[in-house]
Write a protein that holds these residues in place. Sequence first.
Motif, PDB file in Angstrom:
ATOM      1  N   GLU A   1       4.055  -5.582  -2.830  1.00  9.88           N
ATOM      2  CA  GLU A   1       3.741  -6.538  -1.762  1.00  9.88           C
ATOM      3  C   GLU A   1       4.714  -6.371  -0.600  1.00  9.88           C
ATOM      4  O   GLU A   1       4.324  -6.402   0.572  1.00  9.88           O
ATOM      5  N   THR A   2       6.009  -6.195  -0.922  1.00 10.08           N
ATOM      6  CA  THR A   2       7.013  -5.993   0.127  1.00 10.08           C
ATOM      7  C   THR A   2       6.769  -4.686   0.870  1.00 10.08           C
ATOM      8  O   THR A   2       6.882  -4.621   2.100  1.00 10.08           O
ATOM      9  N   LEU A   3       6.427  -3.644   0.121  1.00  8.03           N
ATOM     10  CA  LEU A   3       6.147  -2.351   0.753  1.00  8.03           C
ATOM     11  C   LEU A   3       4.948  -2.445   1.689  1.00  8.03           C
ATOM     12  O   LEU A   3       4.934  -1.850   2.771  1.00  8.03           O
ATOM     13  N   GLU A   4       3.943  -3.208   1.279  1.00 13.46           N
ATOM     14  CA  GLU A   4       2.758  -3.382   2.115  1.00 13.46           C
ATOM     15  C   GLU A   4       3.123  -4.101   3.411  1.00 13.46           C
ATOM     16  O   GLU A   4       2.678  -3.716   4.500  1.00 13.46           O
ATOM     17  N   ASP A   5       3.961  -5.152   3.302  1.00 10.63           N
ATOM     18  CA  ASP A   5       4.410  -5.872   4.496  1.00 10.63           C
ATOM     19  C   ASP A   5       5.251  -4.964   5.394  1.00 10.63           C
ATOM     20  O   ASP A   5       5.128  -5.000   6.623  1.00 10.63           O
ATOM     21  N   TRP A   6       6.114  -4.163   4.779  1.00 12.14           N
ATOM     22  CA  TRP A   6       6.971  -3.257   5.546  1.00 12.14           C
ATOM     23  C   TRP A   6       6.130  -2.226   6.296  1.00 12.14           C
ATOM     24  O   TRP A   6       6.376  -1.951   7.474  1.00 12.14           O
ATOM     25  N   ASP A   7       5.149  -1.657   5.608  1.00  5.88           N
ATOM     26  CA  ASP A   7       4.294  -0.656   6.251  1.00  5.88           C
ATOM     27  C   ASP A   7       3.535  -1.259   7.428  1.00  5.88           C
ATOM     28  O   ASP A   7       3.330  -0.605   8.453  1.00  5.88           O
ATOM     29  N   GLU A   8       3.118  -2.511   7.278  1.00  5.65           N
ATOM     30  CA  GLU A   8       2.430  -3.178   8.384  1.00  5.65           C
ATOM     31  C   GLU A   8       3.385  -3.376   9.559  1.00  5.65           C
ATOM     32  O   GLU A   8       3.003  -3.196  10.720  1.00  5.65           O
ATOM     33  N   PHE A   9       4.634  -3.726   9.249  1.00  5.59           N
ATOM     34  CA  PHE A   9       5.643  -3.937  10.286  1.00  5.59           C
ATOM     35  C   PHE A   9       5.920  -2.648  11.054  1.00  5.59           C
ATOM     36  O   PHE A   9       5.787  -2.597  12.288  1.00  5.59           O
ATOM     37  N   VAL A  10       6.285  -1.553  10.366  1.00  6.58           N
ATOM     38  CA  VAL A  10       6.609  -0.306  11.070  1.00  6.58           C
ATOM     39  C   VAL A  10       5.358   0.331  11.665  1.00  6.58           C
ATOM     40  O   VAL A  10       5.440   1.115  12.622  1.00  6.58           O
ATOM     41  N   GLY A  11       4.196  -0.010  11.102  1.00  8.22           N
ATOM     42  CA  GLY A  11       2.955   0.535  11.630  1.00  8.22           C
ATOM     43  C   GLY A  11       2.676   0.106  13.057  1.00  8.22           C
ATOM     44  O   GLY A  11       1.942   0.783  13.789  1.00  8.22           O
TER      45      GLY A  11
ATOM     46  N   ASP B   1       7.391 -11.479   7.639  1.00  7.43           N
ATOM     47  CA  ASP B   1       6.322 -12.130   8.407  1.00  7.43           C
ATOM     48  C   ASP B   1       6.826 -12.524   9.795  1.00  7.43           C
ATOM     49  O   ASP B   1       6.112 -12.404  10.791  1.00  7.43           O
ATOM     50  N   THR B   2       8.058 -13.007   9.833  1.00  4.56           N
ATOM     51  CA  THR B   2       8.660 -13.378  11.120  1.00  4.56           C
ATOM     52  C   THR B   2       8.814 -12.161  12.013  1.00  4.56           C
ATOM     53  O   THR B   2       8.493 -12.203  13.213  1.00  4.56           O
ATOM     54  N   LEU B   3       9.299 -11.073  11.430  1.00  2.00           N
ATOM     55  CA  LEU B   3       9.478  -9.846  12.205  1.00  2.00           C
ATOM     56  C   LEU B   3       8.148  -9.315  12.726  1.00  2.00           C
ATOM     57  O   LEU B   3       8.078  -8.769  13.835  1.00  2.00           O
ATOM     58  N   LEU B   4       7.093  -9.468  11.935  1.00  8.97           N
ATOM     59  CA  LEU B   4       5.781  -8.961  12.334  1.00  8.97           C
ATOM     60  C   LEU B   4       5.322  -9.576  13.659  1.00  8.97           C
ATOM     61  O   LEU B   4       4.884  -8.867  14.566  1.00  8.97           O
ATOM     62  N   SER B   5       5.392 -10.891  13.766  1.00  7.79           N
ATOM     63  CA  SER B   5       4.917 -11.552  14.986  1.00  7.79           C
ATOM     64  C   SER B   5       5.771 -11.167  16.186  1.00  7.79           C
ATOM     65  O   SER B   5       5.257 -10.950  17.288  1.00  7.79           O
ATOM     66  N   ARG B   6       7.082 -11.063  15.983  1.00  9.75           N
ATOM     67  CA  ARG B   6       7.956 -10.679  17.084  1.00  9.75           C
ATOM     68  C   ARG B   6       7.768  -9.213  17.463  1.00  9.75           C
ATOM     69  O   ARG B   6       7.859  -8.843  18.643  1.00  9.75           O
ATOM     70  N   ALA B   7       7.506  -8.366  16.455  1.00  8.07           N
ATOM     71  CA  ALA B   7       7.302  -6.938  16.722  1.00  8.07           C
ATOM     72  C   ALA B   7       6.065  -6.710  17.579  1.00  8.07           C
ATOM     73  O   ALA B   7       6.041  -5.806  18.426  1.00  8.07           O
TER      74      ALA B   7
END
Length: 650
Positions: A262-272, A330-336
């Motif tokens: 689950e963490t890897l999936e979130d990370w991939d979405e972030f760097v993606g 999740d926080t990083l995603l919105s800011r990214a």
Amino acid sequence: MQIDSHPKQFAELFPVETTKGFIIPEYQRRYSWKNEQIEQLFNDIWEEDEGYYIGNLLVTNDPEDKDRPDVIDGQQRLITTSLLLLGIWNKLEIMWRQLSALSGEAQSSDEEQTLNVSKDIKKIGKIQDYILHRLYIFDKDDEPVTPRITPLKEDRDYYNALLSQITDNPQKVSGNRVFNNRYRHICELFNDEEKFPDVSSVDQFYHKLLSTTILQISVTELSDAFSVFSSLNAKGLPLTLVDLLKGQFIGEASRKGIDKSETLEDWDEFVGIFTAKDEDVNVSIVTQFLLNNYDVFESTGTKSITKGKALRLYETVIQDEYRRGSNYLDTLLSRAELFAMITRVDGHHHADGRIDRQLDALKRLDSTQAIPLLLSLFADQKTFGLTNDHVSQILDILIDFYVRRNITLVPKSSNTRSRMLGLVRELTSLAGPRGKAAVNLIASTLKEISSSDSVFLEALKSEGLYDKNAKTARYVLIALERGLTGTSSFDKGHPDNLDELGDNGKPIWTIEHILPEGENLPKWWREMISPDDPDPETAASIQEQYVHLLGNLTLTPYNSEFKQKPFVNAEDSYEDGMESYDKSKRDYRVNGHFVGMRHPFRLNASIPDTANGETIETKTSWTPQDIQRRTEFLANEVVKLFAFPEDVTE
């Protein structure tokens, strides 16, 4: 393929003893770093801890001269660091004169002060002697013989002349504006009295520079060097801040019982967010986001964190967030997403087309120091009581600020970022201004730290615009074309495409120097700009003085075709009605349309001296007086276009 790689401190590359040095081979490009790149390296050295990694140095070793390898990759950084050493020497020389005058004051009776001055003078002498030995190879009689770096032939004379200022035989060489401007900028960086108030502070920077780490990679064959060069540029280096933070997220989430997948999936979405299709993660831009995210949302000060300290600081944030049950990814995603929009990552746009175009403009103006403010504005727009109209007004103010900043070089980049962070702190405080008051705060702050109109005007009139910042020069020329009075050459049938890119990904409209750039001016240009003395050296000196001024610039989609063509070709002139003609800059015509200086641009309307009855059709010469006249006119128009607004009332 035989490869030898070792991390080395800068001091090992420029040793006080030995005959070690570096040669820039003839197939390399010339020295080309801009002030922004130099300032970034300077700031990294200043802000990071000792031992900071500054990049790779790829060389080939000549078996017959192992002490003088050819530099395949790293020339720009190598020459810049040597110029930083020279800048330190120059700063210490200024301090030496000041201290010598102080020690010579007969009325001084303060023994402690006299002793301290004496110690500083001795320290200066010691450091300067070390710098001389680091920059030069000495003979057996301890005399400086040759610089440790041998640049390309085109750069060599001026580089050697710069370095010779610290020897007993200084030289004077004119004609290389790039080296002169870059070294002058380095000296300006060291003239910052807040950073360098005394000898000890200069000594501290000197030792941090010596301690910086460079990975030197040596290969025996040139073909091997290019293979390694391609691999390094394609893959980058392992264990970046991004890699290490990924591990930190996985470890902390696992300790809280969150499944690794689950963490890897979130990370991939972030760097993606920062990764183009079928490409590797863009480590550089992810790192930029992480540094800006911490400065804006996790820090409370106005000093930026460094890459070297970011991992430790983020470890604490991640631990605290997971401890509170919050998924920080999740926080990083919105800011990214916001950061990607601000930095113009492909596929990320603002819904308001006006704001999107303004963000494009700021990107072209190299406004990276404003990212913290922009990130805060878009993340907390509602909290700050800002409408899209307010945001657009702020972006216009930032565009005004950056045009002025890029032309006057005031304020310095590091000071600019600090003030931007200061604005973030004021806006996010409980008593912070809201709505139009927030806009006015930003406007007044940026106006306060910007150059005055008179300084801005003088820089536009007296200093080269193109060689200082080509991107800003192009932006200003496009703004002038759209802002000057007169009939536009664009209409419904031929819409404005000044910002568009061609199939090659480069701008369709590029800058044209009317008096051309380049060495070895043809006879017709030498006689035009220096009729009393058309000697090549005299003409080159005049060319250097005027070629990059605002008044010598225009826009064209045919830059590569114009080259050093005459302004008007008297021997093979244009005749009315010719469908195509390519013998002069004024009359260049393609498929029945003038695309040279007679193209009906508002910009080109100022090429003839209309006050004295000239028209573009009758103008047959382009002289330094013409360039000065047109520079004066356009400079005043630029000041009007990029004037700071009065207080916002709505």
